[in-house]
Design a protein around this motif. Structure first.
Motif, mmCIF file in Angstrom:
data_model
loop_
_atom_site.group_PDB
_atom_site.id
_atom_site.type_symbol
_atom_site.label_atom_id
_atom_site.label_comp_id
_atom_site.label_asym_id
_atom_site.label_seq_id
_atom_site.Cartn_x
_atom_site.Cartn_y
_atom_site.Cartn_z
ATOM 1 N N MET A 1 0.839 -1.197 0.000
ATOM 2 C CA MET A 1 0.000 0.000 0.000
ATOM 3 C C MET A 1 0.876 1.250 0.000
ATOM 4 S SD MET A 1 -2.973 1.501 0.182
ATOM 5 C CE MET A 1 -4.214 0.295 0.616
ATOM 6 N N THR A 2 0.450 2.247 -0.789
ATOM 7 C CA THR A 2 1.126 3.540 -0.759
ATOM 8 C C THR A 2 0.650 4.297 0.480
ATOM 9 O OG1 THR A 2 0.982 3.545 -3.161
ATOM 10 C CG2 THR A 2 1.633 5.614 -2.084
ATOM 11 N N MET A 3 1.582 4.744 1.325
ATOM 12 C CA MET A 3 1.188 5.370 2.589
ATOM 13 C C MET A 3 1.970 6.649 2.827
ATOM 14 S SD MET A 3 1.107 1.794 4.770
ATOM 15 C CE MET A 3 1.050 2.469 6.406
ATOM 16 N N ALA A 4 1.254 7.686 3.285
ATOM 17 C CA ALA A 4 1.899 8.900 3.785
ATOM 18 C C ALA A 4 1.502 9.033 5.244
ATOM 19 C CB ALA A 4 1.445 10.119 2.987
ATOM 20 N N VAL A 5 2.504 9.013 6.137
ATOM 21 C CA VAL A 5 2.229 8.917 7.568
ATOM 22 C C VAL A 5 2.862 10.093 8.293
ATOM 23 C CG1 VAL A 5 2.406 7.443 9.606
ATOM 24 C CG2 VAL A 5 2.333 6.396 7.330
ATOM 25 N N VAL A 6 2.027 10.922 8.941
ATOM 26 C CA VAL A 6 2.542 11.941 9.849
ATOM 27 C C VAL A 6 2.677 11.278 11.202
ATOM 28 C CG1 VAL A 6 2.025 14.089 11.052
ATOM 29 C CG2 VAL A 6 1.517 13.872 8.610
ATOM 30 N N THR A 7 3.854 11.248 11.770
ATOM 31 C CA THR A 7 4.026 10.504 13.018
ATOM 32 C C THR A 7 5.159 11.069 13.864
ATOM 33 O OG1 THR A 7 4.296 8.294 13.952
ATOM 34 C CG2 THR A 7 5.626 8.798 12.031
ATOM 35 N N HIS A 8 5.073 10.759 15.169
ATOM 36 C CA HIS A 8 6.186 11.050 16.075
ATOM 37 C C HIS A 8 6.869 9.759 16.519
ATOM 38 C CE1 HIS A 8 5.312 15.273 16.267
ATOM 39 N NE2 HIS A 8 4.057 15.047 16.585
ATOM 40 N N GLU A 9 6.439 8.627 15.923
ATOM 41 C CA GLU A 9 7.030 7.336 16.289
ATOM 42 C C GLU A 9 8.285 7.125 15.435
ATOM 43 O OE1 GLU A 9 5.991 5.221 18.614
ATOM 44 O OE2 GLU A 9 4.295 6.497 19.173
ATOM 45 N N MET A 10 9.450 7.508 15.967
ATOM 46 C CA MET A 10 10.677 7.469 15.172
ATOM 47 C C MET A 10 11.107 6.048 14.840
ATOM 48 S SD MET A 10 11.249 10.412 14.384
ATOM 49 C CE MET A 10 10.005 11.591 14.804
ATOM 50 N N SER A 11 10.837 5.109 15.757
ATOM 51 C CA SER A 11 11.260 3.738 15.466
ATOM 52 C C SER A 11 10.417 3.161 14.333
ATOM 53 C CB SER A 11 11.166 2.867 16.725
ATOM 54 O OG SER A 11 9.853 2.879 17.218
ATOM 55 N N PHE A 12 9.127 3.521 14.315
ATOM 56 C CA PHE A 12 8.258 3.083 13.212
ATOM 57 C C PHE A 12 8.770 3.656 11.896
ATOM 58 C CE2 PHE A 12 4.703 3.934 10.349
ATOM 59 C CZ PHE A 12 4.153 2.673 10.216
ATOM 60 N N ALA A 13 9.078 4.966 11.920
ATOM 61 C CA ALA A 13 9.560 5.624 10.702
ATOM 62 C C ALA A 13 10.835 4.945 10.207
ATOM 63 C CB ALA A 13 9.812 7.104 10.981
ATOM 64 N N ARG A 14 11.731 4.638 11.158
ATOM 65 C CA ARG A 14 13.021 4.054 10.757
ATOM 66 C C ARG A 14 12.840 2.655 10.171
ATOM 67 N NH1 ARG A 14 15.680 3.567 15.750
ATOM 68 N NH2 ARG A 14 14.640 1.543 15.769
ATOM 69 N N ASP A 15 11.933 1.866 10.809
ATOM 70 C CA ASP A 15 11.804 0.457 10.410
ATOM 71 C C ASP A 15 10.911 0.258 9.189
ATOM 72 O OD1 ASP A 15 13.291 0.101 12.612
ATOM 73 O OD2 ASP A 15 11.680 -0.683 13.880
ATOM 74 N N GLN B 1 18.707 17.514 13.252
ATOM 75 C CA GLN B 1 19.498 16.962 14.361
ATOM 76 C C GLN B 1 18.907 17.382 15.698
ATOM 77 O OE1 GLN B 1 23.282 18.628 13.362
ATOM 78 N NE2 GLN B 1 23.767 17.050 11.828
ATOM 79 N N ALA B 2 18.553 18.689 15.801
ATOM 80 C CA ALA B 2 18.016 19.208 17.065
ATOM 81 C C ALA B 2 16.692 18.522 17.401
ATOM 82 C CB ALA B 2 17.809 20.721 16.963
ATOM 83 N N PHE B 3 15.831 18.364 16.362
ATOM 84 C CA PHE B 3 14.525 17.742 16.595
ATOM 85 C C PHE B 3 14.679 16.303 17.051
ATOM 86 C CE2 PHE B 3 10.987 15.167 14.917
ATOM 87 C CZ PHE B 3 9.940 15.743 15.601
ATOM 88 N N LEU B 4 15.517 15.554 16.365
ATOM 89 C CA LEU B 4 15.663 14.138 16.688
ATOM 90 C C LEU B 4 16.295 13.952 18.066
ATOM 91 C CD1 LEU B 4 16.627 12.790 13.178
ATOM 92 C CD2 LEU B 4 14.576 12.234 14.482
ATOM 93 N N ARG B 5 17.208 14.855 18.443
ATOM 94 C CA ARG B 5 17.779 14.797 19.805
ATOM 95 C C ARG B 5 16.664 14.976 20.827
ATOM 96 N NH1 ARG B 5 22.248 17.529 18.173
ATOM 97 N NH2 ARG B 5 21.347 19.549 18.732
ATOM 98 N N ALA B 6 15.733 15.935 20.540
ATOM 99 C CA ALA B 6 14.689 16.276 21.508
ATOM 100 C C ALA B 6 13.680 15.146 21.667
ATOM 101 C CB ALA B 6 13.987 17.555 21.063
ATOM 102 N N VAL B 7 13.333 14.448 20.568
ATOM 103 C CA VAL B 7 12.289 13.422 20.691
ATOM 104 C C VAL B 7 12.836 12.096 21.200
ATOM 105 C CG1 VAL B 7 10.791 14.404 18.916
ATOM 106 C CG2 VAL B 7 12.494 12.694 18.278
ATOM 107 N N ARG B 8 14.129 11.904 21.166
ATOM 108 C CA ARG B 8 14.688 10.630 21.667
ATOM 109 C C ARG B 8 14.596 10.536 23.168
ATOM 110 N NH1 ARG B 8 18.763 10.156 17.559
ATOM 111 N NH2 ARG B 8 17.798 8.854 15.959
#
Lengths: 270, 328
Positions: free
Chosen positions: A217-231, A263-270
């Motif tokens: 499926m073609t998907m566009a996902v707005v998310t704050h789940e970084m592990s989901f995005a990465r995987d 970089q700043a955003f990803l540091r903050a959400v981790r």
């Protein structure tokens, strides 16, 4: 610059089969004086999973809502499946589509909301078969058969006749995904699908989305789940202040961001 | 609350009661938690207030029953009078017709108020302002006297030539006056109902490809009904009583029938009592209907209020369970 101006002297997109599913060129959107999208350039290829990440108010949800014309684009061009969203091009003019035509195009795009937005006065099954029956003109039996299969797919076949308020947030969101899939969409939009959930329920919803991605499926996902995005995502697009700041393969953007703001955003959400 | 939990709450850092020797445990813990009887608080003030109210009620009933000037025998005679019955029927019929006119026009006005076009919005606003801003009795009299303003009604169309005196009968004036006035109030109720539905519902329906009309009919209005029905029930009960105003334009409703009789027999009080009893009976029936309607439209939204039958069953089964436990 208006949409009409930009359309002039521009070539048509390639035939629908080859063009990307979503193709945005310089998309602008303002609420009064507040410019929330400042020229978005973005593509979502067929069968691709793209995660849109970024801080709140960066415009990623607004952009997602532009894709099915819940928000009207003020400038630039946005194609879905080879058609300009919300407009039809005749010569050098973009004519806004009739309500009926907008509805017809929306039937091909599934959307899942942060707050589920199930219809509380209908049972789970009625939520699923409402749009296939009214918008696609399917027979009740036909729609029900598909609905039951999809409920099984999201693991909720035992909730067929329950009302939404008797379900947990995670179950409601899985019903909402099944409801969108009932329309057999070509594209699925997810607007922070797990942000309103209790932490222990997030996993179930993400699992359903993972399975869906695996089906192509073609998907566009707005998310704050970084592990989901990465995987799961093929590509990640980082939004900030109404612009695309950085994009690239998911693993690269999440683990090795190049731009200072990413970089700043990803540091903050981790 | 059990004794164990109470003791735990008094000593926050979890005293491991079970570890202590039996002799050192507080006396309360010697009774098993399951054996403890719960004694509810006694509300002495409420008991006194209830007793006072009962006494006052008894005094009032006594005065009404023993006061011969109520002429209960006359009341009893006319309660089943044929002309009273006809008047009652017309009152109920007029209420139903005016509420239907009001509700249909009210939904239309409410949708107009939410339109994107300012002229349509303003027209609906003006309608509501006019019909809500003038007394309904005045409106009734104006409709009744319409022939004085427009002796011939043409609607501005060629070929239409209607005699106002013939068309605007007292009943037609009553329906127009009450129905159009009701529409103004109903439109505000419907508008409030539509606005009470979360905007996300319309977005979800739109994203699924439902048209605006389908979204309104299938998604928004059914949910708005939950908010619309209670005040509409009040409006219906209010309308039933407001129809008594039509007696001034000689529509033979319940009050008019009573007035006709007592102008002949000079017994106004018993006949007004007769009318009041019938108004009370119909409003009571309407209230019961409202309860079940509200229940129907709150499906899926909250725990349904139990019907009287369900309450009775619950009371019987609780009683049976309690007495069963005591005997064992």
């Amino acid at each position: 610059m208006t949409a009409t101006d930009q359309v002039k002297n521009q070539e048509q997109p390639a035939s629908p089969g080859e063009s990307p599913m979503v193709w945005a060129e310089g998309v602008h959107k303002s609420y009064g004086r507040n410019e929330v999208l400042k020229g978005i350039e973005l593509t979502v290829g067929r069968g691709e999973v793209v995660c849109l990440i970024g801080p709140s108010g960066s415009g990623k949800s607004t952009f997602l809502r532009c894709i099915n014309h819940l928000e009207r684009v003020d400038g630039g061009r946005l194609w879905v499946d080879g058609e300009v969203v919300g407009y039809t091009q005749r010569g050098d003019k973009l004519h806004e589509l009739s309500d009926r035509e907008i509805c017809r195009r929306r039937t091909h795009i599934g959307m899942v909301f942060q707050n589920f937005n199930l219809f509380p006065h209908m049972t789970v099954l009625d939520n699923l078969i409402e749009a296939p029956r009214r918008a696609l003109g399917q027979k009740k039996g036909e729609a029900t058969q598909r609905a039951l299969a999809l409920l099984e797919q999201v693991g909720l076949q035992d909730k067929t006749h329950a009302y939404p308020r008797h379900l947990s947030g995670g179950q409601q969101q899985r019903v909402a995904i099944a409801r969108a899939l009932c329309m057999e969409p070509k594209l699925m939009l997810f607007d922070e699908p797990t942000s309103a959930l209790d932490p222990e329920l997030v996993g179930d919803v993400l699992a359903v989305m993972r399975d869906l991605a695996a089906t192509g499926m073609t998907m566009a996902v707005v998310t704050h789940e970084m592990s989901f995005a990465r995987d799961v995502a093929d590509r990640v697009v980082f939004f900030d202040d109404g612009q695309v700041v950085e994009e690239g393969p998911a693993a690269r953007v999440i683990t090795d961001p190049q731009h200072r703001r990413t970089q700043a955003f990803l540091r903050a959400v981790r | 609350m059990t004794g164990d939990a109470g003791a735990g709450a008094q000593a926050p850092p979890a005293p491991h009661v079970d570890d202590q020797p039996e002799s050192q445990r507080p006396a309360e813990l010697s009774v098993d938690a399951a054996e403890l009887t719960i004694v509810p608080q006694r509300h002495i003030g409420r008991w006194i207030a209830a007793a006072v109210l009962l006494v006052i009620a008894a005094l009032m009933v006594n005065s009404v029953v023993s006061n011969e000037r109520f002429q209960w025998d006359v009341v009893n005679t006319y309660l089943r009078d044929v002309s009273i019955g006809r008047g009652l029927w017309l009152t109920v019929w007029l209420t139903a017709v005016c509420m239907m006119v009001g509700a249909a026009l009210g939904v239309l006005l409410a949708v107009m108020r939410l339109s994107g076009n300012p002229v349509i919005r303003t027209a609906a606003f003006g309608y509501v302002a006019f019909f809500r801003g003038t007394p309904v009795l005045v409106q009734l009299l104006l409709w009744f006297n319409l022939a004085a303003l427009y002796p011939v009604i043409t609607f501005g169309l060629p070929g239409v030539n209607l005699d106002a005196n013939a068309i605007i009968t007292p009943l037609a004036a009553a329906i127009l006056g009450l129905g159009l006035n009701e529409a103004a109030y109903m439109s505000e109720i419907v508008r409030a109902g539509i606005l009470s539905v979360d905007h996300g519902q319309q977005e979800a329906a739109g994203a699924l490809g439902l048209t605006r009309g389908q979204t309104m009919r299938r998604v928004v209005l059914p949910q708005a009904m939950r908010v619309i029905i209670p005040p509409t029930g009040n409006e219906t009960i209010g309308m039933l009583k407001t129809t008594s105003l039509v007696s001034v334009i000689a529509v033979p409703d319940l009050l008019y029938a009573a007035q006709t009789i007592y102008s002949r027999t000079f017994q106004p009080i018993p006949l007004l009592v007769v009318a009041s009893i019938w108004y009370l009976v119909v409003t009571s029936v309407l209230s019961v209907g409202q309860f079940y309607l509200e229940r129907r439209f709150s499906r899926g939204n909250r725990t349904l209020a139990p019907t009287p039958l369900m309450r009775l069953r619950a009371a019987v089964s609780t009683h049976a369970a309690l007495s069963g436990r005591k005997s064992s």
